[in-house]
Design a protein around this motif. Structure first.
Motif, PDB file in Angstrom:
ATOM      1  N   ALA A  66      40.067  34.500  41.848  1.00  0.00           N
ATOM      2  CA  ALA A  66      41.020  35.126  42.765  1.00  0.00           C
ATOM      3  C   ALA A  66      40.998  36.629  42.545  1.00  0.00           C
ATOM      4  N   ALA A  69      46.053  41.190  44.005  1.00  0.00           N
ATOM      5  CA  ALA A  69      46.463  41.731  45.306  1.00  0.00           C
ATOM      6  C   ALA A  69      47.257  43.024  45.168  1.00  0.00           C
ATOM      7  N   ARG A  87      50.626  39.389  42.014  1.00  0.00           N
ATOM      8  CA  ARG A  87      50.186  38.390  42.982  1.00  0.00           C
ATOM      9  C   ARG A  87      48.670  38.369  42.992  1.00  0.00           C
ATOM     10  N   ILE A  88      48.088  37.152  43.026  1.00  0.00           N
ATOM     11  CA  ILE A  88      46.635  37.056  43.166  1.00  0.00           C
ATOM     12  C   ILE A  88      46.345  36.227  44.421  1.00  0.00           C
ATOM     13  N   VAL A  89      45.209  36.509  45.064  1.00  0.00           N
ATOM     14  CA  VAL A  89      44.899  35.835  46.334  1.00  0.00           C
ATOM     15  C   VAL A  89      43.433  35.427  46.377  1.00  0.00           C
ATOM     16  N   ASP A  90      43.153  34.406  47.190  1.00  0.00           N
ATOM     17  CA  ASP A  90      41.770  34.189  47.605  1.00  0.00           C
ATOM     18  C   ASP A  90      41.811  34.126  49.126  1.00  0.00           C
ATOM     19  N   GLN A  94      47.735  32.279  48.116  1.00  0.00           N
ATOM     20  CA  GLN A  94      48.145  33.215  47.081  1.00  0.00           C
ATOM     21  C   GLN A  94      48.924  32.518  45.973  1.00  0.00           C
ATOM     22  N   SER A  96      51.752  33.522  42.757  1.00  0.00           N
ATOM     23  CA  SER A  96      52.513  34.539  42.033  1.00  0.00           C
ATOM     24  C   SER A  96      52.403  34.245  40.537  1.00  0.00           C
ATOM     25  N   PRO A 126      53.037  28.933  50.047  1.00  0.00           N
ATOM     26  CA  PRO A 126      53.153  30.337  49.654  1.00  0.00           C
ATOM     27  C   PRO A 126      53.882  30.490  48.326  1.00  0.00           C
TER      28      PRO A 126
END
Ligand code: ADP
Ligand code: MG
Length: 685
Positions: A66, A69, A87-90, A94, A96, A126
């Motif tokens: 990930a 963010a 926060r991390i996203v792909d 996402q 937290s 989310p």
């Protein structure tokens, strides 16, 4: 600098100073070769998952990639508690992420960059969350993104350190000796040594790991079988004094109780062996309290009737002293001359004892390792008995057996209360014949065992008081001797004093542990045996053999610190008389597996079932771990799963020995088989 080899000391490696070297030595790790042979206990599946954040399973650790963010920010929620969040996203969702008191991660997690994260997800959509995951930059692949080995550890040595050390040792992989002949490898489709050693540490896939493991297990069993066969063969040519007397009637008639059927059978088996001109080599196995001592006395009786001396060796002074008393009671009336030899005797006392032994003026000598020392010679030693044999090395048994003088070997009886599943017993003790006491003397009621949380201590103390009020006695066992212990475990010395002063000022509390002088120990035990103390606070020194039938309650503090078989041994100290007996396992552990194990122990009194359970949970390597010096360390083989390998390896070993009886054409194999036994002190020569 010299190139590294399998024998390069670990201090040559980055990250190993004197303190760490000492800690590593505790794990048996001194050279690079030791590291390569130090196998993981288990593995964590940290292979990269690709299904995308929303579809990753919750509540089970996963590894995924990930992008950070936004910058992580730290806030202080109360004194001593900092929260770092981000926060991390792909592409698909996402998470937290929260860290507690790890504000340094802010500098390590850069917005816009990719990392591998490993940890448990909670929540859905989310609201996916993660607390304190492990992470490293994408593609680094040191601790994430693959199958991670998990090593047995000790204080001061982390898994990460071990991983990095094993990595540094990998360049010597090609020096690892290939013990298995190539045709054998081909026939059984076994991986080559270097490949197996690499994959057992850093497996690229579960399949490759299984293949590596199969090879190493096979090798281990194969070499064990070779070694045992050589040992047995060496022994086959030996001669012993055949005992002229095999009639046990006078002995049994004088006993205060009839023998159990199992005892009678075991005694008869031994008597038949000892009438032969080849040395008996018999393992007497029986659960705690099954009455092995009487069988030993029966054998000593026959030795005496046949004009031979006998020696009984126990692992501790406590136990030797107690055996002396028992033997004096059972055999003294027949006129046997019985004496003690122990390390704590004065030099003059020892000398007198040595002289009497050599002159044949002692019929039965009871002692500790002191029996093995220089200067102990017998006039006509016909029988050697070792109690709690797992505490002695094969070599120690052999050393005593060698003291017979001349070419004749004494008969040997070894006794063990560690119930070993039969398959395993046959493997490990392949050189021995087996007698089993599978029956307890009549009138014993099983020890009622309870698992209790520390917050019930008040009620427990009341129960202790009640037992003492009934005239009974109580053992309280602690895992540690004194409070230096870092984990804050209960320590016999302090806890004993605290109980005496604060909890039971009106009762008599004794203390016994391994750091006392032999005299103190003996005095404490004697006082308890004589009923002069009500409560005995101890360490595991009382684990083996102590016999005080009036004791009806055993409390084991921090029970989760002990192995199941060990707890079972300890528990065997109560329930030896006619009184209903109890064992209370105290544990504050919340670990499910731990609680499950302790509950299993509470639910059964069958030592064999417990041993099987222990074996399953820990594997033979640990089961026979440091305590069981007598055995070659089987590191990988978990016999339940590997029975197929056991048979294949046995057959292959026998076939090889038929073709090459002394392994002269297979030097690496011979070395390896010898090593197995050298680690346990014996040698094949
Ligand atoms: P272990 O096998 O654990 O060494 P012991 O030899 O110490 O067991 O015996 C345990 C207790 O059982 C001792 O108090 C012993 O006197 C008693 N005992 C042994 N055999 C019998 C029997 N056949 N009948 C009744 N009591 C026995
Ligand atoms: Mg015993």
């Amino acid at each position: 600098m010299d190139p590294i080899t399998l024998h390069t000391p670990l201090t040559r490696l980055a990250g190993v100073g004197p303190a760490r070297a000492a800690a590593l030595a505790k794990l048996g790790l001194k050279e690079l070769g030791d590291l390569l042979a130090y196998f993981p206990r288990e593995y964590e599946d940290r292979t990269l998952r690709h299904e995308g954040i929303p579809r990753l399973p919750a509540d089970t650790p996963v590894c995924f990639s990930a992008v950070v963010a936004e910058p992580f920010v730290t806030s202080r929620i109360r004194k001593g508690m900092e929260l770092t969040k981000g926060r991390i996203v792909d592409g698909s969702g996402q998470v937290s992420v929260t860290f507690f008191n790890q504000s340094y991660v802010r500098q390590m997690l850069h917005p816009g960059q990719s990392y591998y994260f490993y940890g448990k997800l909670t929540g859905l959509g989310p609201r996916r969350q993660m607390v304190s995951p492990q992470f490293e930059p994408e593609g680094k692949g040191e601790f994430t993104g693959g199958i991670l080995p998990v090593y047995p550890l000790t204080a001061g040595i982390s898994n990460r350190l071990l991983i990095s050390l094993v990595r540094q040792a990998l360049p010597c992989l090609d020096q690892v000796e290939e013990t298995l002949p190539e045709d054998l490898r081909r026939q059984h489709r076994l991986a080559p040594a270097a490949e197996a050693y690499l994959a057992i540490h850093f497996p690229p896939s579960w399949d490759v790991l299984a293949r590596a493991r199969r090879r190493l297990v096979f090798e281990e069993l194969f070499c064990l079988n070779l070694g045992l066969t050589l040992l047995r063969r060496r022994r086959a040519g030996q001669e012993a004094i055949p005992f002229s007397q095999t009639d046990l009637t006078p002995f049994t008639a004088a006993l205060p109780f009839p023998l159990t059927r199992a005892q009678a059978r075991a005694a008869a088996e031994a008597a038949a062996d000892m009438a032969q001109g080849v040395p008996m080599n018999r393992l007497l196995q029986g659960d705690v309290g099954s009455g092995k001592t009487v069988v030993a006395a029966a054998c000593a009786y026959l030795a005496w009737r046949s004009g031979c001396q006998a020696a009984l060796m126990a692992p501790t002074e406590l136990l030797a002293q107690q055996h002396l008393n028992t033997m004096a009671g059972l055999l003294g009336p027949f006129g046997l001359r019985i004496a003690l030899l122990s390390g704590s005797m004065t030099a003059a006392q020892k000398r007198a004892c040595h002289a009497a032994l050599a002159a044949g003026e002692i019929d039965l000598i009871v002692g500790t390792h002191a029996l093995l020392s220089q200067g102990v010679d017998f006039a006509r030693l016909g029988l050697v008995i070792t109690d709690e044999q797992h505490r002695f090395g094969v070599d120690q048994r052999a050393a005593l057996a060698a003291k017979s003088g001349g070419d004749l070997r004494p008969h040997v009886l070894v006794m063990s209360a560690t119930p070993i599943p039969r398959t395993l017993a046959l493997m490990i003790y392949g050189e021995l014949d087996l007698s089993v006491l599978d029956e307890l003397p009549p009138g014993r009621s099983p020890v009622a065992t309870y698992l209790v949380h520390g917050d019930k201590r008040g009620r427990l103390y009341a129960f202790v008081r009640k037992q003492v009020g009934l005239g009974r006695q109580v053992y309280i066992v602690c895992p540690a001797v004194d409070q230096e212990d870092p984990e804050g475990m209960k320590a016999a010395e302090q806890y004993g004093r605290q109980l005496q002063q604060q909890v039971f000022p009106d009762l008599r509390v004794g203390i016994v542990h391994g750091r006392q002088k032999p005299k103190e120990k003996q005095a404490a035990m004697a006082a308890f045996a004589a009923g002069q103390t009500d409560i005995l606070v101890s360490t595991t020194v009382i684990e083996v053999g102590v016999d005080v039938p009036n004791a009806s309650l055993m409390v084991i503090e921090d029970a989760d610190h002990f192995g199941l078989s060990q707890l079972h041994q300890l528990r065997g100290r109560v329930g030896r008389g006619k009184h209903q007996s109890y064992c209370v396992l105290l544990s504050d552990s919340r670990n499910d597996l731990t609680r499950q194990r302790l509950k299993a122990l509470a639910a059964t009194t069958d030592g064999f079932a417990i041993a099987e359970e222990d074996l399953k949970l820990r594997g033979p390597g640990d089961f026979f771990g440091a305590r069981q010096h007598g055995l070659p360390q089987l590191k990988l083989a978990s016999l339940e799963e590997d029975m197929v390998s056991v048979h294949q390896a046995q057959a292959a070993a026998q076939a090889l020995l038929a073709a090459d009886p002394d392994l002269s054409a297979h030097a690496p194999l011979r070395r390896r088989a010898e090593q197995l036994f050298r680690a346990s002190g014996d040698s094949l020569n």
